[in-house]
Design a protein around this motif. Structure first.
Motif, mmCIF file in Angstrom:
data_model
loop_
_atom_site.group_PDB
_atom_site.id
_atom_site.type_symbol
_atom_site.label_atom_id
_atom_site.label_comp_id
_atom_site.label_asym_id
_atom_site.label_seq_id
_atom_site.Cartn_x
_atom_site.Cartn_y
_atom_site.Cartn_z
ATOM 1 N N LEU A 42 -8.072 4.844 -6.949
ATOM 2 C CA LEU A 42 -7.751 3.703 -6.095
ATOM 3 C C LEU A 42 -6.693 4.077 -5.065
ATOM 4 O O LEU A 42 -6.797 3.718 -3.889
ATOM 5 C CB LEU A 42 -7.259 2.531 -6.952
ATOM 6 C CG LEU A 42 -6.755 1.304 -6.194
ATOM 7 C CD1 LEU A 42 -7.885 0.673 -5.384
ATOM 8 C CD2 LEU A 42 -6.168 0.283 -7.176
ATOM 9 N N ALA A 43 -5.678 4.833 -5.506
ATOM 10 C CA ALA A 43 -4.593 5.224 -4.600
ATOM 11 C C ALA A 43 -5.093 6.089 -3.454
ATOM 12 O O ALA A 43 -4.492 6.107 -2.371
ATOM 13 C CB ALA A 43 -3.509 5.973 -5.383
ATOM 14 N N SER A 51 -1.544 -2.892 0.595
ATOM 15 C CA SER A 51 -3.003 -2.981 0.783
ATOM 16 C C SER A 51 -3.726 -3.295 -0.518
ATOM 17 O O SER A 51 -4.957 -3.245 -0.575
ATOM 18 C CB SER A 51 -3.534 -1.659 1.353
ATOM 19 O OG SER A 51 -2.937 -1.350 2.587
ATOM 20 N N PHE A 52 -2.950 -3.622 -1.559
ATOM 21 C CA PHE A 52 -3.526 -3.964 -2.868
ATOM 22 C C PHE A 52 -4.015 -5.410 -2.800
ATOM 23 O O PHE A 52 -3.391 -6.340 -3.299
ATOM 24 C CB PHE A 52 -2.464 -3.791 -3.957
ATOM 25 C CG PHE A 52 -3.008 -3.812 -5.364
ATOM 26 C CD1 PHE A 52 -3.434 -2.651 -5.978
ATOM 27 C CD2 PHE A 52 -3.090 -5.002 -6.077
ATOM 28 C CE1 PHE A 52 -3.918 -2.659 -7.271
ATOM 29 C CE2 PHE A 52 -3.576 -5.030 -7.373
ATOM 30 C CZ PHE A 52 -3.996 -3.850 -7.975
ATOM 31 N N THR A 53 -5.170 -5.593 -2.139
ATOM 32 C CA THR A 53 -5.733 -6.924 -1.942
ATOM 33 C C THR A 53 -7.080 -7.010 -2.629
ATOM 34 O O THR A 53 -7.715 -5.989 -2.924
ATOM 35 C CB THR A 53 -5.912 -7.219 -0.446
ATOM 36 O OG1 THR A 53 -6.848 -6.278 0.102
ATOM 37 C CG2 THR A 53 -4.586 -7.114 0.293
ATOM 38 N N LEU A 54 -7.530 -8.241 -2.851
ATOM 39 C CA LEU A 54 -8.807 -8.443 -3.527
ATOM 40 C C LEU A 54 -9.949 -7.815 -2.739
ATOM 41 O O LEU A 54 -10.836 -7.179 -3.321
ATOM 42 C CB LEU A 54 -9.052 -9.939 -3.723
ATOM 43 C CG LEU A 54 -10.333 -10.315 -4.473
ATOM 44 C CD1 LEU A 54 -10.329 -9.735 -5.883
ATOM 45 C CD2 LEU A 54 -10.491 -11.841 -4.533
ATOM 46 N N VAL A 81 -7.733 -1.581 -13.310
ATOM 47 C CA VAL A 81 -7.020 -2.167 -12.189
ATOM 48 C C VAL A 81 -6.519 -3.571 -12.526
ATOM 49 O O VAL A 81 -5.452 -3.998 -12.053
ATOM 50 C CB VAL A 81 -7.905 -2.159 -10.918
ATOM 51 C CG1 VAL A 81 -8.975 -3.230 -10.970
ATOM 52 C CG2 VAL A 81 -7.054 -2.293 -9.672
ATOM 53 N N LYS A 82 -7.241 -4.321 -13.351
ATOM 54 C CA LYS A 82 -6.778 -5.659 -13.757
ATOM 55 C C LYS A 82 -5.505 -5.529 -14.609
ATOM 56 O O LYS A 82 -4.557 -6.302 -14.443
ATOM 57 C CB LYS A 82 -7.877 -6.386 -14.543
ATOM 58 C CG LYS A 82 -9.006 -6.913 -13.661
ATOM 59 C CD LYS A 82 -10.191 -7.389 -14.480
ATOM 60 C CE LYS A 82 -9.922 -8.692 -15.196
ATOM 61 N NZ LYS A 82 -9.963 -9.826 -14.243
ATOM 62 N N ASP A 97 -1.207 -11.419 -8.452
ATOM 63 C CA ASP A 97 -2.135 -10.681 -9.315
ATOM 64 C C ASP A 97 -3.516 -10.699 -8.668
ATOM 65 O O ASP A 97 -4.400 -11.470 -9.034
ATOM 66 C CB ASP A 97 -2.173 -11.327 -10.706
ATOM 67 C CG ASP A 97 -2.914 -10.464 -11.731
ATOM 68 O OD1 ASP A 97 -3.554 -9.478 -11.321
ATOM 69 O OD2 ASP A 97 -2.870 -10.788 -12.930
ATOM 70 N N GLU A 98 -3.690 -9.811 -7.696
ATOM 71 C CA GLU A 98 -4.912 -9.794 -6.897
ATOM 72 C C GLU A 98 -6.160 -9.486 -7.724
ATOM 73 O O GLU A 98 -7.246 -9.980 -7.443
ATOM 74 C CB GLU A 98 -4.780 -8.763 -5.764
ATOM 75 C CG GLU A 98 -3.755 -9.112 -4.706
ATOM 76 C CD GLU A 98 -4.226 -10.239 -3.806
ATOM 77 O OE1 GLU A 98 -5.452 -10.374 -3.634
ATOM 78 O OE2 GLU A 98 -3.375 -10.974 -3.266
ATOM 79 N N ALA A 99 -6.008 -8.644 -8.732
ATOM 80 C CA ALA A 99 -7.184 -8.191 -9.493
ATOM 81 C C ALA A 99 -7.658 -9.216 -10.514
ATOM 82 O O ALA A 99 -8.716 -9.042 -11.120
ATOM 83 C CB ALA A 99 -6.874 -6.873 -10.194
#
Length: 296
Positions: A42-43, A51-54, A81-82, A97-99
């Motif tokens: 993911l990184a 940028s950690f968006t849904l 990721v969740k 908590d986007e995930a």
């Protein structure tokens, strides 16, 4: 979705999260390694935690679909990721908590491969080893795996003082550093005794019950090779060390053991995990009926 430069902040958060899983939650080394691999993937796809968006998380998972990743891999990545997202919010790395809104793909659970009782007895007697010392060690390993249903990693971690041959009990340190006692029978006891008679000829460490060819504590890869060799001699295809765990659980239930007793023996945190073996037993009964009953 193109690869992005890995963010130092993101990598630091991943390392902290993995330390949390290891030191606080007590997850196994293999589990933490899987989480770290997923999150570093993911990184490489997002610029940083801002940028950690849904939408970016969905794009990352969508890229995995395009690459032909299996549903099991997608489910694992979603779980990774969740879990990270929930931890990151609690520790101030991200605000939302986007995930949490990600939906994990449903993964079908195939019934595990198991051996019949006669077949299992023949299998554990078929250690294929090059020396007498290795034969005794391999026989003891196969007998203990089948007798106790313990995980391969748990067997590798056994020390000499974990085995109580007088009571025929073995102390196992399982997932989450949870300790449990598992009984074993006469066949396993005899095999362990024969191995202990020659262990000093191979061992270069004082504590490990089982050692490899270099005299150090045995590892999971060596255990797999031992199982593979025995499977080849026995004519059994595609048998993993975990199959002996499945076999032990199913044979216990076939013999009338209580489901919760089997759960305790296997070290399952949830009874739901153990219940898959009831389906195996039912399927075996159905197969026997269809084969033997004149009106099946």
């Amino acid at each position: 979705m193109t690869a992005a430069p890995e963010s130092t902040q993101m990598l630091t958060a991943i390392d902290d999260f993995c330390d949390y899983l290891t030191l606080v939650v007590g997850r196994s080394e293999a589990t933490v390694r899987g989480y770290r691999s997923d999150l570093r993937s993911l990184a490489a796809s997002i610029q940083d935690l801002s940028s950690f968006t849904l939408s970016n998380l969905r794009a990352w998972l969508g890229q995995a679909v395009e690459e032909g990743k299996t549903r099991a891999t997608l489910a694992r990545r979603t779980a990774s990721v969740k879990s990270f997202s929930t931890w990151a919010v609690k520790n101030g790395f991200i605000d939302t908590d986007e995930a949490a809104r990600l939906v994990s793909p449903r993964v079908s659970r195939d019934l595990p491969k198991i051996l019949g009782q006669t077949q299992a007895g023949e299998f554990v007697a078929n250690a294929a080893s090059s020396t007498e010392e290795e034969y005794r060690r391999d026989s003891a390993i196969l007998e203990l795996l089948y007798a106790t249903g313990m995980r391969v990693s748990e067997l590798c971690g056994l020390d000499l003082d974990d085995v109580d041959r007088h009571r025929r009990m073995v102390r196992v340190l399982g997932k989450g550093n949870k300790e449990r006692m598992i009984p074993f029978g006469e066949a396993a006891d005899d095999a362990v005794g024969q191995w202990l008679d020659v262990r000093c000829q191979m061992a270069k460490v004082d504590d490990a019950l089982f050692v490899g060819v270099r005299g150090k504590r045995i590892d999971t890869r060596q255990i797999r090779r031992i199982v593979d060799r025995a499977a080849m001699v026995s004519g059994v295809d595609h048998l993993s060390p975990h199959s002996l765990r499945h076999t032990a659980a199913t044979h216990l239930l076939d013999g009338g053991a209580d489901l919760r007793q089997v759960q305790e023996m296997l070290g399952h945190s949830s009874l739901q995990t153990t219940q898959i073996y009831t389906h195996v037993s039912s399927q075996r009964l159905l197969d026997a009926f269809r084969q033997a009953h004149p009106r099946a």
